[in-house]
Design a protein around this motif. Structure first.
Motif, mmCIF file in Angstrom:
data_model
loop_
_atom_site.group_PDB
_atom_site.id
_atom_site.type_symbol
_atom_site.label_atom_id
_atom_site.label_comp_id
_atom_site.label_asym_id
_atom_site.label_seq_id
_atom_site.Cartn_x
_atom_site.Cartn_y
_atom_site.Cartn_z
ATOM 1 N N THR A 101 0.816 -1.207 0.000
ATOM 2 C CA THR A 101 0.000 0.000 0.000
ATOM 3 C C THR A 101 0.854 1.264 0.000
ATOM 4 O OG1 THR A 101 -0.127 -0.028 2.415
ATOM 5 C CG2 THR A 101 -1.908 -1.111 1.207
ATOM 6 N N ASN A 102 0.225 2.325 -0.471
ATOM 7 C CA ASN A 102 0.861 3.639 -0.494
ATOM 8 C C ASN A 102 -0.211 4.657 -0.155
ATOM 9 O OD1 ASN A 102 2.750 5.690 -0.967
ATOM 10 N ND2 ASN A 102 2.118 5.888 -3.107
ATOM 11 N N TYR A 103 0.068 5.537 0.798
ATOM 12 C CA TYR A 103 -0.904 6.532 1.240
ATOM 13 C C TYR A 103 -0.334 7.932 1.106
ATOM 14 C CZ TYR A 103 -3.509 2.743 3.544
ATOM 15 O OH TYR A 103 -4.233 1.608 3.817
ATOM 16 N N ALA A 104 -1.221 8.869 0.822
ATOM 17 C CA ALA A 104 -0.841 10.265 0.924
ATOM 18 C C ALA A 104 -0.578 10.577 2.392
ATOM 19 C CB ALA A 104 -1.955 11.163 0.389
ATOM 20 N N ASN A 105 0.398 11.456 2.640
ATOM 21 C CA ASN A 105 0.725 11.797 4.022
ATOM 22 C C ASN A 105 -0.488 12.343 4.767
ATOM 23 O OD1 ASN A 105 3.430 11.020 3.868
ATOM 24 N ND2 ASN A 105 4.082 13.020 3.120
ATOM 25 N N SER A 106 -1.337 13.049 4.059
ATOM 26 C CA SER A 106 -2.474 13.710 4.695
ATOM 27 C C SER A 106 -3.527 12.730 5.216
ATOM 28 C CB SER A 106 -3.120 14.691 3.725
ATOM 29 O OG SER A 106 -3.573 14.014 2.567
ATOM 30 N N VAL A 107 -3.482 11.486 4.755
ATOM 31 C CA VAL A 107 -4.512 10.523 5.184
ATOM 32 C C VAL A 107 -3.941 9.360 5.978
ATOM 33 C CG1 VAL A 107 -5.874 11.120 3.152
ATOM 34 C CG2 VAL A 107 -4.463 9.041 3.123
ATOM 35 N N LYS A 108 -2.631 9.305 6.123
ATOM 36 C CA LYS A 108 -2.013 8.200 6.865
ATOM 37 C C LYS A 108 -2.560 8.142 8.289
ATOM 38 C CE LYS A 108 2.377 7.737 4.398
ATOM 39 N NZ LYS A 108 3.850 7.942 4.447
ATOM 40 N N GLY A 109 -2.905 6.937 8.719
ATOM 41 C CA GLY A 109 -3.453 6.753 10.054
ATOM 42 C C GLY A 109 -4.943 6.968 10.150
ATOM 43 N N ARG A 110 -5.544 7.517 9.095
ATOM 44 C CA ARG A 110 -6.997 7.765 9.104
ATOM 45 C C ARG A 110 -7.728 6.926 8.059
ATOM 46 N NH1 ARG A 110 -8.942 12.579 7.717
ATOM 47 N NH2 ARG A 110 -7.203 13.127 6.320
ATOM 48 N N PHE A 111 -7.096 6.713 6.922
ATOM 49 C CA PHE A 111 -7.713 5.963 5.829
ATOM 50 C C PHE A 111 -7.044 4.608 5.700
ATOM 51 C CE2 PHE A 111 -9.195 9.767 2.991
ATOM 52 C CZ PHE A 111 -9.796 10.351 4.103
ATOM 53 N N THR A 112 -7.837 3.619 5.285
ATOM 54 C CA THR A 112 -7.303 2.283 5.041
ATOM 55 C C THR A 112 -7.830 1.766 3.715
ATOM 56 O OG1 THR A 112 -7.254 1.796 7.416
ATOM 57 C CG2 THR A 112 -7.096 -0.066 5.905
ATOM 58 N N ILE A 113 -6.912 1.361 2.851
ATOM 59 C CA ILE A 113 -7.292 0.790 1.558
ATOM 60 C C ILE A 113 -7.165 -0.727 1.647
ATOM 61 C CG2 ILE A 113 -4.966 0.968 0.552
ATOM 62 C CD1 ILE A 113 -6.377 1.702 -2.124
ATOM 63 N N SER A 114 -8.109 -1.401 1.008
ATOM 64 C CA SER A 114 -8.068 -2.855 0.973
ATOM 65 C C SER A 114 -8.523 -3.322 -0.400
ATOM 66 C CB SER A 114 -8.939 -3.470 2.078
ATOM 67 O OG SER A 114 -10.281 -3.088 1.910
ATOM 68 N N ARG A 115 -8.174 -4.564 -0.714
ATOM 69 C CA ARG A 115 -8.474 -5.084 -2.049
ATOM 70 C C ARG A 115 -8.844 -6.552 -1.939
ATOM 71 N NH1 ARG A 115 -4.313 -4.370 -7.194
ATOM 72 N NH2 ARG A 115 -5.395 -5.719 -8.674
ATOM 73 N N ASP A 116 -9.917 -6.907 -2.630
ATOM 74 C CA ASP A 116 -10.361 -8.288 -2.661
ATOM 75 C C ASP A 116 -10.712 -8.625 -4.102
ATOM 76 O OD1 ASP A 116 -13.180 -10.174 -1.289
ATOM 77 O OD2 ASP A 116 -11.287 -10.822 -2.191
ATOM 78 N N LYS A 117 -9.855 -9.355 -4.756
ATOM 79 C CA LYS A 117 -10.024 -9.686 -6.171
ATOM 80 C C LYS A 117 -10.209 -8.389 -6.967
ATOM 81 C CE LYS A 117 -11.801 -14.324 -5.369
ATOM 82 N NZ LYS A 117 -12.919 -15.274 -5.581
#
Length: 113
Positions: free
Chosen positions: A57-73
């Protein structure tokens, strides 16, 4: 051809949470990186978060710790917590491959103060 359809978004008060989902149809390669971008009025489109099929994963600094990306197929989700008014934007799902980018139609996220 790839089609990306976003769902979720809406209006929330500052400090609240929202969840976005993107369903991809068509030929999705295991090497594709999927992610979320956003564009606020008068600003350029910017990366929010991206995830490889291997889960990197890669996050913008402004959202780190607040947003979570996930992927399923062929689905990619974005859980957004502790939302701030500056998170207000149109959020776009993205599929990136060697041959180029595919984009969803965008979904509005509005955070009121």
């Amino acid at each position: 051809q790839v089609r990306l359809v976003e769902s979720g978004g809406g209006l929330v008060q500052a400090g609240g949470s929202l969840s976005l989902s993107c369903a991809a149809s068509g030929i999705i390669f295991s090497t594709d990186v999927m992610g979320w971008y956003r564009q606020a009025p008068g600003k350029q489109r910017e990366l929010v978060a991206a995830i490889s099929s291997g889960g990197n994963t890669n996050y913008a600094n402004s959202v780190k710790g607040r947003f979570t990306i996930s992927r399923d197929k062929n689905t990619v989700n974005l859980q957004m917590n502790s939302l701030k008014p500056e998170d207000t934007a149109v959020y776009y799902c993205n599929d990136r491959r060697f041959s180029g980018d595919y984009w969803g139609q965008g979904t509005q996220v509005t955070v009121s103060s």
